[in-house]
Structures are given as structure tokens and as C-alpha cells.
Design a protein around this motif. Structure first.
Motif, PDB file in Angstrom:
ATOM      1  N   ALA A 251     -15.110  -8.950  11.829  1.00 58.77           N
ATOM      2  CA  ALA A 251     -14.193  -9.628  12.742  1.00 58.77           C
ATOM      3  C   ALA A 251     -12.791  -9.050  12.655  1.00 58.77           C
ATOM      4  N   THR A 252     -12.317  -8.796  11.443  1.00 57.25           N
ATOM      5  CA  THR A 252     -10.970  -8.239  11.294  1.00 57.25           C
ATOM      6  C   THR A 252     -10.918  -6.799  11.783  1.00 57.25           C
ATOM      7  N   ALA A 253     -12.020  -6.070  11.659  1.00 60.85           N
ATOM      8  CA  ALA A 253     -12.048  -4.707  12.211  1.00 60.85           C
ATOM      9  C   ALA A 253     -11.833  -4.737  13.720  1.00 60.85           C
ATOM     10  N   HIS A 254     -12.488  -5.679  14.406  1.00 65.89           N
ATOM     11  CA  HIS A 254     -12.273  -5.828  15.853  1.00 65.89           C
ATOM     12  C   HIS A 254     -10.821  -6.220  16.145  1.00 65.89           C
ATOM     13  N   ALA A 255     -10.304  -7.173  15.374  1.00 65.77           N
ATOM     14  CA  ALA A 255      -8.936  -7.635  15.609  1.00 65.77           C
ATOM     15  C   ALA A 255      -7.931  -6.520  15.352  1.00 65.77           C
ATOM     16  N   LEU A 256      -8.154  -5.740  14.302  1.00 63.19           N
ATOM     17  CA  LEU A 256      -7.231  -4.645  13.976  1.00 63.19           C
ATOM     18  C   LEU A 256      -7.261  -3.567  15.053  1.00 63.19           C
ATOM     19  N   ALA A 257      -8.444  -3.268  15.582  1.00 63.27           N
ATOM     20  CA  ALA A 257      -8.547  -2.272  16.648  1.00 63.27           C
ATOM     21  C   ALA A 257      -7.773  -2.720  17.883  1.00 63.27           C
ATOM     22  N   SER A 258      -7.907  -3.995  18.256  1.00 65.29           N
ATOM     23  CA  SER A 258      -7.170  -4.500  19.416  1.00 65.29           C
ATOM     24  C   SER A 258      -5.668  -4.532  19.148  1.00 65.29           C
ATOM     25  N   PHE A 259      -5.284  -4.880  17.934  1.00 64.45           N
ATOM     26  CA  PHE A 259      -3.870  -4.915  17.547  1.00 64.45           C
ATOM     27  C   PHE A 259      -3.230  -3.539  17.710  1.00 64.45           C
ATOM     28  N   LEU A 260      -3.862  -2.515  17.162  1.00 68.58           N
ATOM     29  CA  LEU A 260      -3.313  -1.159  17.275  1.00 68.58           C
ATOM     30  C   LEU A 260      -3.339  -0.680  18.719  1.00 68.58           C
ATOM     31  N   ALA A 261      -4.394  -1.038  19.463  1.00 61.29           N
ATOM     32  CA  ALA A 261      -4.461  -0.634  20.865  1.00 61.29           C
ATOM     33  C   ALA A 261      -3.333  -1.258  21.667  1.00 61.29           C
ATOM     34  N   GLY A 389     -17.920  -5.939  24.988  1.00 57.05           N
ATOM     35  CA  GLY A 389     -18.562  -6.900  24.108  1.00 57.05           C
ATOM     36  C   GLY A 389     -18.510  -8.285  24.702  1.00 57.05           C
ATOM     37  N   LEU A 390     -19.502  -9.114  24.369  1.00 52.52           N
ATOM     38  CA  LEU A 390     -19.580 -10.476  24.879  1.00 52.52           C
ATOM     39  C   LEU A 390     -19.127 -11.475  23.824  1.00 52.52           C
ATOM     40  N   LEU A 391     -19.817 -11.539  22.676  1.00 51.71           N
ATOM     41  CA  LEU A 391     -19.418 -12.462  21.620  1.00 51.71           C
ATOM     42  C   LEU A 391     -18.185 -11.968  20.890  1.00 51.71           C
ATOM     43  N   SER A 392     -18.216 -10.724  20.461  1.00 49.86           N
ATOM     44  CA  SER A 392     -17.043 -10.084  19.865  1.00 49.86           C
ATOM     45  C   SER A 392     -16.624  -8.940  20.773  1.00 49.86           C
ATOM     46  N   ARG A 393     -15.333  -8.624  20.750  1.00 47.95           N
ATOM     47  CA  ARG A 393     -14.819  -7.676  21.737  1.00 47.95           C
ATOM     48  C   ARG A 393     -13.636  -6.901  21.168  1.00 47.95           C
ATOM     49  N   SER A 394     -13.647  -5.591  21.357  1.00 46.34           N
ATOM     50  CA  SER A 394     -12.532  -4.733  20.943  1.00 46.34           C
ATOM     51  C   SER A 394     -12.788  -3.330  21.468  1.00 46.34           C
ATOM     52  N   PRO A 395     -11.774  -2.457  21.420  1.00 47.98           N
ATOM     53  CA  PRO A 395     -12.020  -1.057  21.792  1.00 47.98           C
ATOM     54  C   PRO A 395     -13.002  -0.419  20.824  1.00 47.98           C
ATOM     55  N   ARG A 396     -13.904   0.368  21.358  1.00 48.16           N
ATOM     56  CA  ARG A 396     -14.871   1.056  20.499  1.00 48.16           C
ATOM     57  C   ARG A 396     -14.349   2.376  19.979  1.00 48.16           C
ATOM     58  N   SER A 397     -13.259   2.856  20.532  1.00 44.52           N
ATOM     59  CA  SER A 397     -12.606   4.054  20.014  1.00 44.52           C
ATOM     60  C   SER A 397     -11.121   3.969  20.350  1.00 44.52           C
ATOM     61  N   LEU A 398     -10.321   4.671  19.570  1.00 43.09           N
ATOM     62  CA  LEU A 398      -8.876   4.655  19.754  1.00 43.09           C
ATOM     63  C   LEU A 398      -8.342   6.010  19.304  1.00 43.09           C
TER      64      LEU A 398
END
Length: 424
Positions: A251-261, A389-398
Motif C-alpha cells: 500500500a505504501t509503495a502505491h502511495a509513494l509512487a503517486s506522491f512522487l508522480a 488499478g481498481l482496488l489499489s491504484r498508482s503509476p506502474r512506472s515513473l
């Protein structure tokens, strides 16, 4: 609390929408030979409509405006989409975490309060100091590994690894086992901890050692704490550790990816946060509002809640709630100066996730480590992060540029890592 007539008590009662609700048939003219026509209201949109995982926001707008409490038959759950309603649902004791599970989110009443009281000291005093130091050190190790590169994918090479490594450090587990724990986090653990037999078998010897020789890490705090005069069972300690690894991992990996994006998409705000580190906490909270790592949190009704019957599943749409214009001005805009970005991404009420602090520390120290190791950090020209993503969502690459364009001739001398950036 939810009112007896709908969601929530803060606002007007919501009229639930149930699919396939007929309207009265149209009476044909006496001279007509055609059969009666029965008109039905259109089915409400479903979360399982093809393409929703690529762009759910038009659906969220429709749900908030026309179907604030609706049964999604294909998905098998009642959908709640407005901010006030989602916040009320997350805090309502009649809606509990969907089984199976053995974590804090699945405990109720006095048992939940007692176990939560055991976890809280792990985020204070010496344990918090050790936790912060472990997160900071891990962030610098990963950031320094990118320092000599011209380009990298921050999702694959930073975001996916830092939260797990930080949680491993917080629990006092060996750094060399990070790769194994990381694999378990991605194949059986989630924000509710889940159950992974290999992880349990891995943790049990460390639990035994901490009971005999406690330290100042999080696992020691769990092993030495007592509820009603008795220590937590090994299963309970392993379950809470799994919660932190699941929430602090995927979950934090998804959140961190969106944060940096979000920051890289707004270079002006990125520069402000770089120059004024005190803005980091607000920037993180705003990213959680706009792009939460979990868009859907499921709850099960143990009592009737308005139109929701006992045993029904309620889907709290955090992704819709965070962009509710009734709660946030210009909700699609990312703004590090937003005065009150809300607090829903890590739960609400008694089930506010204890891993939220670990996630915030991970994001803040991760960003500061990137700033220190990669002063030229910026998004790669022409690259635009795409979340899905549906349940969890974030960029898959950055994809990012990490330094100035390489000059002709020998490569520039690498910057020295700070003294505390050595591997654990």
C-alpha cells in the motif's frame, strides 16, 4: 455513525438506489394493439464496467451526483462515494473489516482497544527514534544506488523496495532478508495483513528471541506488551507484524509512487518542497487525498444500516471521496498548500491504520533522500505517468532523469554518500 435512514448523520438522508427498479407501466391507448410497455430505470454504473480501472473518475462523479448509496450487483457490494458518507461508514461500529483476517482491523470492542494500546508505544519514545533512523538509513541506501545513473524508473527501483525495507528495519528484522519479505508482501499480504505461512514461520524464531531479549525495535515492543496482564500470543504478534509489512509494503509503495508522480508533475511545487522541507507533510497528505493507494475499502454489515442489510458488503470508495467537490475546492488539483486535505487514506475512527505513521516517515525520508542524492531529479522528457488499478491504484512506472546530460569524455566523479548511508 450512520443514521437509521441512510448515510450519514451529517447530511440529509440518502435515498438508496437498487438496480432493476421498475417504474409504473405506460397504459396503452385503447386503439393500440401493441402490448404494454414497461419502462425501467437504467441500471446504475458498475465498478466492473470495462475500462474503469484505467479511468474511474467519470464513474465516481456519476456515483456522487446520482447514486450516492447504490447496490452494485456485478461487484456484489453497496457503494458509498461521497466524502461525508465514506468517513461515516469507516467509523461506524456496525460496519467491520471483511473477513478473513486476524489483524487490528478485524478486532472489535474491548479486544481491539486493548491490542491497539499495545501497538501505540511502538510509535513513541526510543522505539520511534529507532524506527525513524531505520527508515532514514534505508532511504539513503536506495537513493544512493541511483546516484550514478542518468535515468531510472522510480517505481521499480525505489518505491517498490523502500516501504518493505523500512518496515523490515522498523521491526528489527535482518536487512539481508528484505528481498524474501518483499516477495511475501507481494504474494499474500495486503493492507490488512493477510496470512502468509512462510512469513509466520520466518517470524516465530525472532518473536521467541525478542521475548527473551527485547530491544528497542517494534517487534520487541509487541512481544513485551501486555493486555489484561497477559502478553500477546505469537499469532497476534505475527498478525500485527503482517499488517505493518502489508500496509508498509504494497500500500505504501502505491502511495509513494503517486506522491512522487504528483510532485514531478508539478515542478514548481517540487521546488518549493525541496527548498522548504516543512511542506513535505502537507504535500504527502494532499497526495493521499487526491490519489490514495487504496481506492476501495470493503466493510461488512453486522447490523442493518439503513437500506444495507446484515451480512452485506459495503465498498467505501476512497478514490471518489477524496475528490468530492462538496468537501474540497477544485478537487482534481494537486496543491501542497491545501489547508485540510482530509484523513481517509489510512482509515478513520477506531480502525485508523497504525501503519500510517510508518508510511508518512517512509514518504518524507524517501523524498529527502532523493533530494540529497539526486539534486537534478526531474521527470524524463516526454514521459507521462499513467495510473491504473481498481482496488489499489498508482503509476506502474515513473521514468525520471537523475542528473545533468552526460558530458563528452570521462564520467563525472560520483558524489560521496552521507556517513549514515551505509548498508544496514
Amino acid at each position: 455513525m450512520l443514521c437509521p435512514h441512510g448515510l450519514p448523520v451529517e447530511g440529509a438522508p440518502i435515498a438508496p438506489t437498487v438496480p432493476d427498479t421498475p417504474v409504473p407501466p405506460v397504459t396503452p391507448l385503447a386503439t393500440s394493439t401493441r402490448p404494454p410497455v414497461v419502462r425501467r430505470l437504467p441500471d446504475p454504473p458498475s465498478l466492473l464496467t470495462p475500462g474503469i480501472e484505467r479511468d474511474p473518475y467519470p464513474l465516481y462523479r456519476t456515483l456522487r451526483q446520482r447514486f450516492p448509496l447504490v447496490y452494485d450487483r456485478p461487484f456484489g457490494a453497496w457503494l458509498v462515494s461521497r466524502y461525508a458518507d465514506v468517513r461515516a461508514a469507516l467509523a461506524d461500529p456496525r460496519l467491520v473489516a471483511a473477513p478473513p483476517g486476524r489483524t487490528l482491523a478485524h478486532l472489535e470492542g474491548g479486544t481491539h482497544s486493548a491490542h491497539r494500546a499495545l501497538v501505540s508505544p511502538a510509535f513513541r519514545g526510543h522505539a520511534l527514534t529507532a524506527l525513524t533512523a531505520g527508515v532514514e538509513r534505508t532511504a539513503y541506501v536506495l537513493a544512493r544506488r541511483l546516484a550514478d545513473r542518468q535515468e531510472a524508473d522510480l517505481v521499480a527501483e525505489f518505491c517498490h523496495w523502500l516501504p518493505t525495507a523500512a518496515a523490515v528495519a522498523a521491526l528489527g528484522l535482518p536487512y539481508e532478508d528484505t528481498a524474501r519479505v518483499h516477495a511475501w508482501c507481494r504474494t499474500g499480504l495486503d493492507h490488512l495483513g493477510g496470512h502468509h505461512p512462510e512469513l509466520d514461520a520466518f517470524l516465530l524464531p525472532y518473536i521467541a528471541r525478542r521475548r527473551a531479549h527485547p530491544g528497542d525495535d517494534l517487534l520487541s515492543a509487541l512481544c513485551t506488551a501486555r493486555a489484561d496482564g497477559r502478553p500477546l500470543s505469537d499469532e497476534a504478534v505475527a498478525g500485527i507484524a503482517g499488517t505493518l509489512l502489508g500496509a508498509g509494503g504494497e500500500a505504501t509503495a502505491h502511495a509513494l509512487a503517486s506522491f512522487l508522480a504528483n510532485l514531478l508533475d508539478h515542478p514548481g511545487q517540487l521546488a518549493l518542497v525541496r527548498a522548504r522541507p516543512e511542506l513535505t507533510a502537507g504535500a504527502w497528505a494532499e497526495s493521499l487525498r487526491r490519489d490514495p493507494p487504496l481506492h476501495i475499502v470493503l466493510r461488512r454489515a453486522v447490523e442493518p444500516v439503513g437500506a444495507v442489510p446484515v451480512g452485506a458488503t459495503v465498498a467505501c470508495l476512497l478514490g471518489a471521496a477524496g475528490r468530492d467537490p462538496a468537501r474540497f475546492a477544485d478537487p482534481d488539483r494537486y496543491d501542497v498548500f491545501r489547508p485540510d486535505p482530509g484523513q481517509l487514506a489510512y482509515g478513520s475512527g477506531r480502525h485508523f491504520c497504525p501503519g500510517a505513521l510508518l508510511a508518512r516517515l517512509t514518504a518524507e525520508h524517501g523524498l529527502h533522500a532523493l533530494f540529497a542524492a539526486l539534486p537534478e531529479l526531474r521527470r524524463s522528457p516526454g514521459f507521462h505517468p499513467v495510473a491504473d488499478g481498481l482496488l489499489s491504484r498508482s503509476p506502474r512506472s515513473l521514468l525520471v532523469r537523475l542528473g545533468r546530460p552526460a558530458p563528452e569524455g570521462p564520467p563525472a566523479t560520483a558524489r560521496k554518500a552521507p556517513p549514515h548511508a551505509c548498508a544496514p
